[in-house]
Structures are given as C-alpha cells and as structure tokens.
Design an enzyme around this catalytic site. Structure first.
Site, PDB file in Angstrom:
ATOM      1  N   ASP A   9      -2.598   2.587  -6.429  1.00  0.00           N
ATOM      2  CA  ASP A   9      -1.509   2.610  -5.445  1.00  0.00           C
ATOM      3  C   ASP A   9      -1.485   1.399  -4.509  1.00  0.00           C
ATOM      4  O   ASP A   9      -0.962   1.474  -3.408  1.00  0.00           O
ATOM      5  CB  ASP A   9      -1.579   3.902  -4.618  1.00  0.00           C
ATOM      6  N   GLU A  10      -2.059   0.282  -4.955  1.00  0.00           N
ATOM      7  CA  GLU A  10      -2.177  -0.884  -4.077  1.00  0.00           C
ATOM      8  C   GLU A  10      -2.047  -2.164  -4.870  1.00  0.00           C
ATOM      9  O   GLU A  10      -2.548  -2.235  -5.992  1.00  0.00           O
ATOM     10  CB  GLU A  10      -3.602  -0.923  -3.550  1.00  0.00           C
ATOM     11  N   ASP A  52       0.856  -1.186   0.000  1.00  0.00           N
ATOM     12  CA  ASP A  52       0.000   0.000   0.000  1.00  0.00           C
ATOM     13  C   ASP A  52       0.894   1.238   0.000  1.00  0.00           C
ATOM     14  O   ASP A  52       1.604   1.490   0.973  1.00  0.00           O
ATOM     15  CB  ASP A  52      -0.864  -0.045   1.274  1.00  0.00           C
TER      16      ASP A  52
END
Length: 395
Positions: A111-112, A15
């Site tokens: 973003d993960e 993350d």
DNA sequence: TCTGGGGTCCTAGGACCC
DNA sequence: TCTGGGGTCCTAGGACCC
C-alpha cells in the site's frame, strides 16, 4: 559541492490510508462510515487487528490491538477477515495509476510507493500533481491516500505521515530544525524501541539531538545505522527511486501461530507439512526457487529460534521443502512448548534465470540424493536438452 | 496491552582459501 | 612453530517496517 550542483529532486511518497479496510469499503459501500477493522481469524484467541478505519480509531482502537480489547472499547466494531487476493488486485491497480504519471514508481509494500517526479515539474508544481494523483485514485478506485512531497525519500515519507487521511504535505530540508528537530527520536522512521533506548544512553532524546550529535559516538553505539540515522535527521538521504527493487524478491516464507502451545512432535510435523505446501505454492506462483531454507520456532515464552541450511539444488517442491524443514526441526527442537512455527526459503532466483545459468554452464549437478534425478530430468525436459547430468558424488 | 504474518537489512563469529 | 591480512560463504540473531 557535487551535491549543490546536482539538480534538486522531487520525490513523492504515496501512502494508502487504512488500505485493507478502504478496499473492503470500496467493494461494499454499506461498510462506509462504520467503525471497521480487518483481523485475521476473528474467532482465534490470538487474533489482532491488521488495520482499522478512522471511525474505529475514534474509540481508541488501533492496529495490532487484540480483537478482544478492540471489542471491549468499541462494541459495534465490524470485523472482517482479510482477503489478500482482493488487496493485491487493488494494489496493482493503484500502482498502474501511479505509473501513468511516471515510470519511476517504486512500490515499497502493498500500500505504499515512492515516485520520482523530478522530470515532470518542480517542488511547487508537485503539489498540483499530488492533488491530481490523490483525486485520480479516489475517483477511479474509491481509495484514499496521503501523499508526502520532499527532495528525497526520507523527507517524502516523513511528510506523508504528517497528515492522514487524505493529506498532502510538503517537507523541505530547511524546515527540518523547525518541524522535525523538536520531536522525540522514536518518531523517526528507522528508530524503534531498541534504538531509542541506546540513543537515550547517549543523552539523545529528540531528532534535533541526533542531528547534532557527535558522529563517532553515534557510530560506536549503533554502527553504520547510527551514521545513517544522523544523516536522515539532517534531511540527507541519497537513495534513488528504483522501479526494479520490488521485482528482486529475496525470500518467501510462511509462518503460523498455533491455536495452543504445542509439545507433540507429530502435530508439529503436520504444521510443517502444511507450511511447506504454502511456501511451495507461492514460490511456484512467483516462479522462484531458492537454496537456503530456514525454520523458525517461537517458544511459549516468546523466544525466537531460527535454524537454516544451504542446499545444493534450489528448492521449489513442497516434499523437498518439508524434508529439509523436518530434519532441521528434529535436530534442533529441545521439546520446549511451541507457540509459532515458520518456514522461509531465501537466496531465491527466478527459475527462468536458473535454467539460463544451467544451460550456459553446461551444468553438472552434484548431489547425493536420488530424488534429484527426478529434478534433473524435469529440468532437461524444460530445456529440451540433455545438458544437465549428474556429476560425481562430491569430488 | 500478553502480543499476526509478511518481509528487508545489518552484524558477528567461524570456516576456509589465498 | 608462530606469525599476517583479506575475502567470501555460512549460520544465527536482532532490529525495524507495514
């Protein structure tokens, strides 16, 4: 029995920390250490923060707060408009690095990502691998992340949330009672305000309450989602890490909040024209076309209305999208002041795949619309054949 | 605290077919 | 004329996440 025989998996959840702000800081080091926020249209009265740095959070500033409120709390807050192109580039660089460790990388958002590193090593080795990945991202891209480690997606995801920024956390199933069960149920991923309220009506307030709740009762109240949440509360989650998942996009849409509430038809149609162009541009870039069009109307009093239609021929072109959106809007708008308008195309498929299907089936296009003739000849040109022809008008 | 924009998945009723 | 059950597609709305 089957479960105990199955080899325990090792899943990472990576993350990125305040991703958009971190990317800006990586590009411009003079921004480092500053209270910084990314906000769409800072001059817009309806702007909110998309993300902010930990320096900003120290002032009580948080994501989704309005720009005005954030400025009041932190007068020195630096606000930058988002540059999604830049973030997408950074994102693919991140995923590329993750893939250098294993092919089993599933991006979940910009973003993960989840990673299945079972074949690389056990749970103890996982911590070293996580450290290496975290350092690698920091060294080569100057981007910080938190990593959660667990035997499944839910535990890995929960773990990555526990230490930010730059955390590495292992969460084992046997730690559930001690670490997660005392927490309020709203802390669980998948539980929002509405589910929290329904669970409270069953006297379920903590994750532990949910884990030990009667399954039938929970199912009656929440459907199969309730059953799933109870499983998760017990640390059970059988979802696989699927590297293909992100490639199977289901819809492409665009929406916008208007500067002021709108009651003028032609002004609304102008917005739809613009939205249709945006959606068409993105469909084209991703080489997708879809047969379901949906418009969204958000009224000034925050009522959300959606109207959709399934069409025969996959939509890609902005004129066609606009035409359908316009007719849906004119048919369903009752004159209420409008806060937001949106268009979404769903049921999308790669255009390539569409061509294949068309050529395999020696497809006949059934259509009432003369505009379709143009589309047909375009398809034939693409195929270099004459296979696609107009069928009889709805036999 | 008056609330952006991008998505996914689930539910539920009605139409229609066998 | 009233009685079924199952399956799929379409439409609308809700919940949730980042």
């Amino acid at each position: 029995m089957k479960n105990s025989l199955r080899k325990a998996k090792v899943i990472l959840h990576v993350d990125m920390n305040s991703f958009f702000a971190s990317v800006e800081q990586a590009y411009d080091s003079s921004l480092k250490g500053l209270p910084l926020a990314i906000a769409g249209n800072p001059q817009h009265r309806r702007g909110i923060l998309v993300t902010c740095t930990y320096e900003a959070r120290a002032f009580g500033v948080y994501t989704t707060m309005t720009v005005g409120e954030a400025r009041r709390l932190c007068p020195d807050l630096v606000i930058i408009p988002p540059d999604f192109e830049k973030y997408r580039r950074a994102s693919s660089q991140v995923f590329e690095i993750l893939r250098s460790y294993t092919e089993l990388v599933e991006p979940v958002s910009i973003d993960e990502a989840y990673m299945d590193i079972t074949s690389i090593g056990g749970l103890t080795n996982a911590e070293n691998i996580a450290k290496e990945i975290q350092q690698h991202l920091l060294d080569t891209l100057d981007l910080p992340c938190s990593i959660g480690i667990g035997p499944n997606k839910f535990l890995a995801k929960t773990a990555s949330d526990m230490k930010k920024p730059l955390g590495i956390t292992i969460l084992r199933k046997r730690q559930m009672p001690e670490i997660l069960w005392p927490k309020p149920v709203i802390h669980m991923h998948g539980v929002g305000k509405s589910t929290e309220k329904k669970l409270a009506e069953l006297n379920i307030f903590t994750i532990g309450n949910l884990a030990n709740a009667d399954e039938i009762t929970v199912k009656m109240k929440l459907g199969k989602n309730g059953v799933r949440l109870k499983e998760r509360a017990n640390g059970i989650d059988h979802r696989e890490v699927d590297p293909e998942a992100a490639n199977e996009r289901k819809s492409v849409g665009s929406s916008t909040t208007l500067p002021t509430d709108e009651t003028d038809l032609s002004a609304c149609l102008k917005i739809f024209e613009w939205l249709a162009e945006k959606v068409a541009f993105r469909l084209e870039r991703q080489k997708l076309a879809g047969t379901v069009i949906m418009i969204q109307i958000r009224t000034a009093d925050w009522q959300n209305i959606t109207r959709s239609k399934t069409v025969l021929n996959p939509l890609v072109k902005s004129e066609h999208i606009y035409k359908e959106a316009k007719s849906l809007f004119e048919r369903h708008w009752d004159g209420e002041p409008i806060r937001l308008l949106g268009i979404t195309i769903s049921n999308v498929l790669p255009t390539e795949q569409l061509f294949e299907q068309l050529s395999i089936d020696n497809f006949e296009v059934h259509a009432k619309d003369e505009k379709i003739d143009g589309l047909i000849s375009a398809l034939n040109k693409e195929l270099g054949t004459d296979m696609i022809k107009r069928g009889n008008q709805l036999d």
